[in-house]
Structure formats: C-alpha cells, structure tokens
Design an enzyme around this catalytic site. Structure first.
Site: not given
Length: 291
Positions: A44, A107, A133, A138, A161, A203
C-alpha cells in the site's frame, strides 16, 4: 533470509503522474548502498490501490531486475479476490521475487475459516513463500493467532507482517506458529518492542526516508543491543510520528522530495500534505540529522 529493515518501497511518479522507472531503479541502488536488508515493492505504501495491474507487475519486474539478487524482494501480491491474488503471486514467482506479501482480504470481511481457505488456495497455487499481512485497521478483519497457527502448517506460509500494534501478538504467534515463523513489524513506532518480543525486523515506511538509520536500528535489536537501539529510536521517533500525521506514503514521499530522492506526487484520492504537516516532517528530518 527475511529480517532487519525492509522498506515498503514507494512508487515514484513523473510530473505527469506516470511511473518513473528511472528514479525507481536509482532508489533500489540507494537502498542497497544504505544497508536496507530487503525491499517490498507495491504494497500500500507503493500505492498498489491506484496502480493498474500492468503497472503493478511492471514495478515488481523492474525492482527484481534492479536488485539482481543483492537483497531479498518481497513482492506485494495481495487482493480481496482469491483468483486475482493467485495471478499476482504466480507473476511474482515468474519474475524472480523471493516472497509475496499478501494482505488479509479487505472490504468483503471473510471469517477466520474464509481466511484459511483464501491463504490455502494461494499457497497451493505457487511454491513462492508467502508473508501474511495482518492490518485490521485497513482490512477490517483481524487474523487471530490461532488462525495464523493453522496457516503456518503450510510449507509456503513462512511469516507475518504484523500491523496490529499489539505487541503481545508476537508472543502469541510464537506459541501458535513456532519460534521460526518470521515475524516482521508493520508499524515503525513499535518496532523496538516488537523485536524485543521475538520479532526479527520491520517492513518500514520510515525506511524510505532514513534507510541507513532504520537498518542500523534493526541490526542493534537483532544483536540484542537495546541500549543502542533506543538511541536510534529517539532519533527516529519524531519522524515516525510526523510521517503518519496524514497518510504515511504521502508523508514519506514529501520527506524524500526534501532529500532530493523523488517527486512528492501521489495519485488521487490521496492529495499533497498540508503546510503544518510539512513543517512537522521538516523538523523531524532535522532532529534525525537528515537535513
């Protein structure tokens, strides 16, 4: 193989908003010279949501080619469509990436069973190592340590991550996944505590701006020298904070523009920083000794 400071690489754009591949290649060489331990293109922070699929693939290809085996490349390959994610992982494998970073589907909010099915399908589609991840802020869905433990049984699911900001997760995931499961922080500000709990790297967004400092900070933690690491933390913390006052990649690109590394341009719906945030970043760059 995957440890230390791994910048979540920005994607530079030309003044007319197209990919700036020449600058991208220069950034790769600069990061290697500065001591970064790996690169993570098209996460992202690399503006994956606003890159076309062709651009996404091209950036990964160019980064892998420019790195030329000098440090590991973990290619961003996540999607909220399992079928699309399979295509991205297979492409990353074909062009020579060392692993894929795969975000939990955003989403559509799968259940824990849905997460297991999603990552299992991805793992079965390619031999490329996969780093989960987990960023519930998010993606909304939060992968539990128990779910991660189930996925860690798959031979190509090799790490995470973790951007939950919950330091206890590192210990919980060590129990669920085993001590050899690669745990990388996804949050610069808590990377010190993350490694103290058993993590092996970060990261990092800030490493786009201060790769040498971030690499030396990580090396200090991995050597168990937390007194030295704390000195680096004190230098870097104002920058960690300032970069994320507004969306982090916008802050990182502005800071990089101040250092003459790339244009600060981002793609809509992101917009340039406000003047107060620019001043905060300038002050943080000065505090870190970068200006």
């Amino acid at each position: 193989m995957f440890k230390g400071s791994l910048p979540a690489l920005v994607t530079p754009f030309t003044p007319d908003g197209e990919l700036d591949l020449d600058t991208l290649k220069k950034l790769v060489d600069w990061h290697i010279d500065q001591g970064s331990h790996g690169l993570v293109p098209v996460g992202t922070t690399g503006e994956s949501p606003t890159l076309t699929h062709d651009e996404h693939r091209l950036v990964i290809e160019e980064v892998v080619r420019a790195v030329d085996g000098r440090i590991p490349v973990i290619a961003g390959a996540g999607s909220n469509s399992t079928r699309e994610g399979i295509g991205l992982i297979r492409h990353a494998a074909e062009v020579g990436a060392d692993a894929a970073l795969v975000v939990t589907p955003y989403y559509n909010k799968p259940t824990q069973a849905g997460l297991i099915a999603h990552y299992t399908a991805l793992a079965q589609a390619s031999d490329l190592p996969i780093v989960i991840y987990n960023i519930p802020g998010r993606s909304v869905v939060d992968m539990t340590p128990e779910t991660m433990g189930e996925l860690a049984k798959l031979p190509t699911i090799i790490g995470v991550k973790d951007a939950t900001g919950k330091l206890e997760r590192v210990s919980q995931q060590r129990i669920a996944c085993g001590p050899d499961f690669v745990q990388l922080s996804g949050e610069d500000g808590t990377a010190l505590g993350f490694n103290a709990h058993g993590g092996v790297g970060c990261i990092s967004v800030t490493a786009n701006v201060a790769p040498k400092l971030c690499a030396e900070f990580q090396e200090a933690t991995l050597a168990g020298d937390y007194a030295k690491a704390l000195e680096y933390q004190d230098r870097l913390m104002p920058l960690h904070i300032a970069i994320f006052v507004e969306p982090g990649l916008v802050g990182a690109k502005y800071a990089m523009s101040r250092l003459g590394l790339c244009d600060e341009r981002v793609r809509l719906p992101l917009v340039p920083l406000t003047d107060p945030t620019r001043r905060l970043i300038d002050a943080a760059l000065d505090h870190a000794g970068l200006l």
